[in-house]
Design an enzyme around this catalytic site. Structure first.
Site, PDB file in Angstrom:
ATOM      1  CD  GLU A 171      -8.378 -32.007  64.004  1.00  0.00           C
ATOM      2  OE1 GLU A 171      -9.184 -32.863  63.577  1.00  0.00           O
ATOM      3  OE2 GLU A 171      -7.208 -31.935  63.595  1.00  0.00           O
TER       4      GLU A 171
ATOM      5  CG  PHE B 142       0.365 -28.994  53.212  1.00  0.00           C
ATOM      6  CD1 PHE B 142      -0.466 -29.920  52.581  1.00  0.00           C
ATOM      7  CD2 PHE B 142       0.856 -29.307  54.470  1.00  0.00           C
ATOM      8  CE1 PHE B 142      -0.780 -31.118  53.183  1.00  0.00           C
ATOM      9  CE2 PHE B 142       0.551 -30.505  55.076  1.00  0.00           C
ATOM     10  CZ  PHE B 142      -0.275 -31.407  54.432  1.00  0.00           C
ATOM     11  CD  GLN B 143      -2.214 -30.004  57.400  1.00  0.00           C
ATOM     12  OE1 GLN B 143      -1.557 -29.500  58.298  1.00  0.00           O
ATOM     13  NE2 GLN B 143      -2.742 -31.220  57.503  1.00  0.00           N
TER      14      GLN B 143
ATOM     15  CE  LYS C 200       5.635 -24.426  61.982  1.00  0.00           C
ATOM     16  NZ  LYS C 200       5.883 -25.619  61.158  1.00  0.00           N
TER      17      LYS C 200
ATOM     18  CG  MET D 267     -36.284 -37.495  66.976  1.00  0.00           C
ATOM     19  SD  MET D 267     -37.626 -37.747  68.156  1.00  0.00           S
ATOM     20  CE  MET D 267     -36.949 -37.050  69.656  1.00  0.00           C
TER      21      MET D 267
END
Lengths: 575, 188
Positions: free
Chosen positions: A43, A105-106, A155, A473
């Site tokens: 993502e 969940f999630q 949802k 760096m």
């Protein structure tokens, strides 16, 4: 309804990754052909790709990810877009409204987590409000100072049907930032401009964000006044690098002449930049004798770091237009005598030739690699992305940008792993262009999974990796600040990048000899498909010029000889 | 329009003076912020203060316009003039924020706070507490044979003073609402 809203907002590409809580939207996407969905591999990659798309087009980038981990993985990209003022719209799935708060969940508190890293976010609990919220999201992302927004859609809200509202013209009633600058302040600026002996334009990403019209006006203004111009990392390309008034980038790794001019000027006109700490160095020694003007669309940028004399709140294009009009009406005056002296001084500084380097023998200097890349690609319709680190600064120094929206780099947040997914977003926006991601090997590995995306969608992005087997760096700072104790700043067990390319099914090129470099770069350009170019470079090269932490613009380091013990204890605590 | 109303994107001529004040002395300012009464708006305001390291001395919030879904947040904060200007500009940037008023510089303002004090005691102390409450125009809103709950309204300093007096007289608990403030005069 979501897909309809996206279509009405003119969206043609969505970068995303499906999951349980966004399945209804993915089902809608499946049943249409107008919006193309690019399946990323992580993502974070989706958000950076959307950023790249947004920066290369000026349109908002759109991301669709699922709840929980999908949303938390998007956080780095959101913060990056917030720091660099990039318009993106992120849609996240959420567990159904009746399960919110149950540790489902999630489930994650997405609006809570992303509140500080978005310009605004919404949790839509009512399908009736969904379409209007989506339209408002696009408006907020793009109006005023652009930025990332997030819409969290449970949802059950996705499943339910409601009435669709088409977008209204002019966007939301409640969010209407001021775009016209105050005419009295602009007149004051013009008066200062007419008499200034040592003026300088200091431009930033705000010029790019204001649209191509702003860059045009800027060019007209610079040519007409004959003032020198420098730019931040974010603003490169607004004024062409080939323009004769161009001093190069300023700041920590900016050019000597640009920083010296900033330090010595008597009138500083900041156009769409924000006095970032990479620019100012030591704040109390920043350009001590100048009158400072600040044009910015965001009132909170003004007087935040540097106190200015003439603040102008407004959109760059609008302000420049008014400024040009007023200046012309007053007779196009400048202090010609003063300017001539100023340019003489600047030309003296230019003679220092702060970017000089010596390419000796077969070991490739990173500067040389970029110089050759510039030479061999400058005729192309070219877009450059970078990761973060030394290679990023060298790219800014040695590549020339003639137009806005051609340069995508993570400025404010400094996100390693930005460049590769961003290059995918850019290539989606410009399928026939030459899109190159100048990378370090360490940054590149942070989002290398996106090679799968590039392959799946036939995106011929060129990954130009300056491989010094070091976190360059970090290594440079450890050399300068931490007694050359190189704590964990080398990359061991690096992959064989050519074999890695083969594993993904794309082309890998290895180059470790300066004599072969041109041919290898040409091979990369001419290959029709993604390329991983492993350019083995000098391992201990440092990036100069450099304003050390805690120092002023006129205390630049120009090369290795001057670097011992230059950063005091006070400077060492700064980043 | 009041003297220092910050509109979004305002300039020096909107009375919101963007020109710097060079003082490094910390000042106390009372800000009134009119916001859309929607989920998360208070978190946005508070998150701004914590995220950017600003102080909150007192904070009150309640809906003031039911039909318009507007709430008023009153914040007492401290900082140098530059920080105060930043706070106001940053608040103005939040999308559901409609107006930011700095009541401290906009002209005279009234500040009031309500507090409840539970004081326990018998004999002289109880009598003295009641007598002082009378002087401070505090009301008794609950009483037992050994305790009172006083309700007092006033400027924060008055409530501080009352608390100091009640402490030796058996102060058990205090609840304060924080400051609510309005500008004086006819203009909004």
């Amino acid at each position: 309804m979501v897909v309809q809203a996206l279509k009405d907002q003119g969206v043609d590409v969505v970068f995303g990754y499906p999951g349980g809580a966004v399945l209804p939207i993915y089902d809608e996407i499946f049943q249409q052909n107008e919006i193309q969905h690019i399946l990323v591999r992580h993502e974070q990659g989706a958000v950076h790709a959307a950023e790249g798309y947004a920066r290369a087009t000026g349109k908002p980038g759109v991301v669709l990810v699922t709840s929980g981990p999908g949303a938390t993985n998007a956080v780095t990209g959101l913060t990056d877009a917030l720091m660099d003022s990039i318009p993106i719209v992120v849609l996240t799935g959420q567990v159904p409204t009746f399960m919110i708060g149950n540790d489902a969940f999630q489930e994650a508190d997405t609006v809570g987590i992303t509140r500080p890293c978005t310009k605004h976010n919404w949790l839509v609990k009512d399908t009736e409000k969904l379409s209007a919220t989506l339209h408002e999201a696009f408006h907020v992302a793009t109006a005023g100072r652009p930025g990332p927004v997030l819409v969290d859609i449970p949802k059950d809200v996705q499943f339910a049907s409601g009435t669709y509202q088409a977008p209204q013209k002019g966007g939301s009633r409640r969010y209407q930032p001021q775009v016209k600058g105050d005419l009295e302040a602009i007149t004051e600026l013009v008066a200062a401009l007419e008499t200034a002996k040592r003026p300088i334009f200091y431009t930033g990403g705000g010029v790019i964000n204001s649209g191509p019209g702003a860059s045009q006006l800027l060019r007209e203004l610079v040519e007409a006044t004959g003032f020198p111009i420098t730019s931040t990392l974010m603003g490169l390309g607004a004024y062409p690098a080939s323009g004769k008034h161009w001093l190069g980038m300023l700041g920590m790794h900016g050019l000597y002449e640009a920083n010296m001019a900033m330090h010595g000027c008597d009138l500083m006109i900041n156009i769409g930049a924000r006095f970032d700490d990479r620019i100012t160095g030591r704040v109390d020694a920043f350009s001590p004798n100048s009158k400072k003007v600040h044009i910015d669309i965001d009132p909170s940028s003004i007087n935040k770091v540097i106190r200015v004399d003439i603040p102008i709140v407004g959109d760059v294009a609008h302000v420049l237009e008014d400024m040009l009009k007023i200046w012309k009406a007053r007779g196009r005056k400048t202090n010609k005598e003063g300017l001539a002296k100023w340019w003489n001084q600047i030309n003296e500084w230019r003679k220092v030739d702060c970017l000089k380097f010596e390419q000796k023998g077969k070991v490739i200097k990173p500067q040389y690699a970029l110089k050759r890349l510039e030479e061999l690609t400058k005729g192309h319709e070219r877009y450059i992305c970078t990761e973060v680190g030394q290679h990023q600064m060298w790219a800014a120094q040695y590549l020339n940008f003639e137009d806005p929206n051609r340069w995508m780099t993570s400025g404010g947040l400094g996100t390693m792993g930005y460049g590769f997914p961003a290059s995918i977003g850019v290539q989606m926006a410009h399928p026939d262009a030459l899109v190159i991601n100048v990378a370090g090997e360490a940054s590149w590995l942070m989002n290398m999974q996106e090679m799968g995306t590039a392959m799946q969608f036939n995106l011929p992005v060129k990954q130009f990796i300056l491989n010094n087997e070091r976190l360059g760096m970090v290594r440079q700072w450890q050399e300068l600040l931490h007694g050359e104790r190189y704590s964990h700043s080398w990359s061991e067990s690096l992959p064989d990048f050519v074999k890695l390319a083969e594993a993904f099914g794309c082309k890998g090129i290895l180059c470790n000899d300066a004599d072969d470099l041109d041919d290898a770069i040409m091979e990369m350009i001419n290959y029709d498909g993604p390329v991983i170019f492993d350019c083995l470079v000098e391992k201990h090269e440092n990036c100069f010029p450099m304003i050390p932490s805690g120092k002023a613009h006129n205390e630049m380091l120009l090369g290795d000889a001057s670097t011992k013990d230059v950063i005091g204890a006070k400077g060492a605590v700064m980043v | 329009m009041s003297a220092l109303q910050i509109k979004k994107g305002s300039t020096k001529h909107s009375a919101y003076n963007l020109r710097p004040n060079f003082s490094d002395v910390e000042e106390r300012h009372t800000l009134a912020v009119i916001v859309d009464n929607e989920a998360g708006v208070l978190a946005r305001v508070i998150g701004l203060f914590s995220g950017r390291g600003y102080n909150i001395e007192s904070l009150t919030v309640a809906e003031i316009d039911h039909t318009g879904h507007l709430s008023r947040i009153t914040i007492v904060t401290t900082g140098t003039p530059q920080v105060i200007e930043q706070i106001k500009a940053q608040l103005g940037r939040i999308v559901p924020v409609h107006e930011v008023h700095d009541l401290t510089v906009e002209g005279a303002a009234v500040e009031r706070e309500l507090a409840l004090f539970k004081v326990e005691g018998t004999g002289d102390k109880r009598v003295e507490a009641l007598r002082l409450a009378d002087i401070f125009r505090a009301n008794v809103v609950d009483s037992t044979l050994t305790s009172f709950v006083f309700e007092i309204t006033g400027a924060p300093e008055k409530i501080d003073a009352f608390a100091e007096l009640m402490r030796p007289l058996g102060l058990l608990e205090v609840a304060r609402t924080g400051v609510a403030a309005l500008s004086r005069g006819g203009a909004a």
